[in-house]
Design a protein around this motif. Sequence first.
Motif, mmCIF file in Angstrom:
data_model
loop_
_atom_site.group_PDB
_atom_site.id
_atom_site.type_symbol
_atom_site.label_atom_id
_atom_site.label_comp_id
_atom_site.label_asym_id
_atom_site.label_seq_id
_atom_site.Cartn_x
_atom_site.Cartn_y
_atom_site.Cartn_z
ATOM 1 N N PHE A 82 -6.530 2.792 -3.138
ATOM 2 C CA PHE A 82 -6.107 4.244 -2.773
ATOM 3 C C PHE A 82 -6.859 5.327 -3.281
ATOM 4 O O PHE A 82 -7.157 6.052 -2.456
ATOM 5 C CB PHE A 82 -4.411 4.440 -3.117
ATOM 6 N N GLY A 83 -7.574 5.177 -4.370
ATOM 7 C CA GLY A 83 -8.244 6.121 -4.808
ATOM 8 C C GLY A 83 -9.522 6.173 -3.913
ATOM 9 O O GLY A 83 -10.114 6.970 -3.750
ATOM 10 N N THR A 84 -10.074 4.860 -3.457
ATOM 11 C CA THR A 84 -10.974 4.651 -2.604
ATOM 12 C C THR A 84 -11.030 5.456 -1.458
ATOM 13 O O THR A 84 -11.796 6.152 -0.957
ATOM 14 C CB THR A 84 -11.473 3.156 -2.602
ATOM 15 N N VAL A 85 -9.819 5.317 -0.828
ATOM 16 C CA VAL A 85 -9.359 5.696 0.632
ATOM 17 C C VAL A 85 -9.706 7.078 0.309
ATOM 18 O O VAL A 85 -10.020 8.040 1.190
ATOM 19 C CB VAL A 85 -8.209 5.150 1.068
ATOM 20 N N TRP A 86 -8.937 7.766 -0.713
ATOM 21 C CA TRP A 86 -8.652 9.181 -0.962
ATOM 22 C C TRP A 86 -10.185 9.596 -1.148
ATOM 23 O O TRP A 86 -10.566 10.827 -0.510
ATOM 24 C CB TRP A 86 -7.902 9.390 -1.842
ATOM 25 N N GLY A 87 -11.056 9.222 -1.773
ATOM 26 C CA GLY A 87 -12.504 9.467 -2.054
ATOM 27 C C GLY A 87 -13.307 9.608 -0.599
ATOM 28 O O GLY A 87 -14.156 10.553 -0.410
ATOM 29 N N ILE A 88 -13.042 8.637 -0.072
ATOM 30 C CA ILE A 88 -13.725 8.520 1.419
ATOM 31 C C ILE A 88 -13.181 9.423 2.265
ATOM 32 O O ILE A 88 -14.225 10.310 3.131
ATOM 33 C CB ILE A 88 -13.351 7.205 2.178
ATOM 34 N N MET A 89 -12.129 9.968 2.335
ATOM 35 C CA MET A 89 -11.448 10.743 3.181
ATOM 36 C C MET A 89 -11.975 12.258 2.657
ATOM 37 O O MET A 89 -12.364 13.076 3.593
ATOM 38 C CB MET A 89 -9.950 10.934 3.094
ATOM 39 N N ARG A 90 -12.212 12.426 1.530
ATOM 40 C CA ARG A 90 -12.744 13.787 0.812
ATOM 41 C C ARG A 90 -14.099 13.807 1.394
ATOM 42 O O ARG A 90 -14.774 14.838 1.772
ATOM 43 C CB ARG A 90 -12.702 13.771 -0.689
ATOM 44 N N SER A 91 -14.954 12.662 1.353
ATOM 45 C CA SER A 91 -16.135 12.688 1.785
ATOM 46 C C SER A 91 -16.321 13.203 3.343
ATOM 47 O O SER A 91 -17.422 14.077 3.636
ATOM 48 C CB SER A 91 -16.939 11.371 1.756
ATOM 49 N N PHE A 92 -15.414 12.485 4.125
ATOM 50 C CA PHE A 92 -15.601 12.967 5.677
ATOM 51 C C PHE A 92 -15.138 14.478 5.615
ATOM 52 O O PHE A 92 -15.698 14.993 6.490
ATOM 53 C CB PHE A 92 -14.692 12.125 6.223
ATOM 54 N N THR A 93 -14.358 14.865 4.704
ATOM 55 C CA THR A 93 -13.962 16.304 4.847
ATOM 56 C C THR A 93 -15.165 17.079 4.549
ATOM 57 O O THR A 93 -15.633 18.355 5.234
ATOM 58 C CB THR A 93 -12.778 16.572 3.871
#
Length: 230
Positions: free
Chosen positions: A148-159
């Motif tokens: 979950f933390g990984t997915v959230w971090g990747i979403m933040r990167s795309f943002t």
Amino acid sequence: MDLTILASGADFSPLGLFLQADLVVKAVIVGLALASIWVWTIIFGFSFKISRINSNSDKFEKSFWKSENIDQFYAAHGKDDLPIARVFSSGIAEWRRSTNGKVVDRAGTRERLSTTMNARIAHEVDKLANRLNFLATTGSVAPFVGLFGTVWGIMRSFTAIAAEQNSSLAVVAPGIAEALFATAIGLFAAIPAVIAYNRFSHRLNQYEAKLGRFADGFHGTLSRELEREA
């Protein structure tokens, strides 16, 4: 363009990654770190406990089989703080209840002795295994929490990519690093939890078998006593 220079403003040490992360990723990392600490606390505590119980149970059993008087042995060791002592005490208590009357139901006494001691064994093993549920839960859940933390971090990167309109490593690296760090913490908590759970489950099964063998031997001793009283 030198991507190393672009990314030089980010701190990629574990502490730096934690401080740069947003609240969600920080919460994931803190939760997994606390779970990991508790996992290792259980590992060290249970290792010491089961080793001590095994050693003391061996001494108890050797003393029992050397004893020539069960009543005297019960008076001396019946209240020892050991699972094997409580199995022994439950057998003695049932023996006294079943043989207290004028007429003794020998078949019923044997059955009740077996049932009573087996129930006590199950109870003692359940008590010992109580904390192991946390190991099993952590081993199963921690990787998904880290994911979950990984997915959230990747979403933040795309943002960040969308905001900066720049897909260079300097923009996406911090978020990806945070994401991977959360995954690493999740695995750090899960891997020892799974290994320890499997190992401790095996040791508990061995100890349960030891209690069962002692109960069977004690049951045989009391059965012979019933035959002598016939």
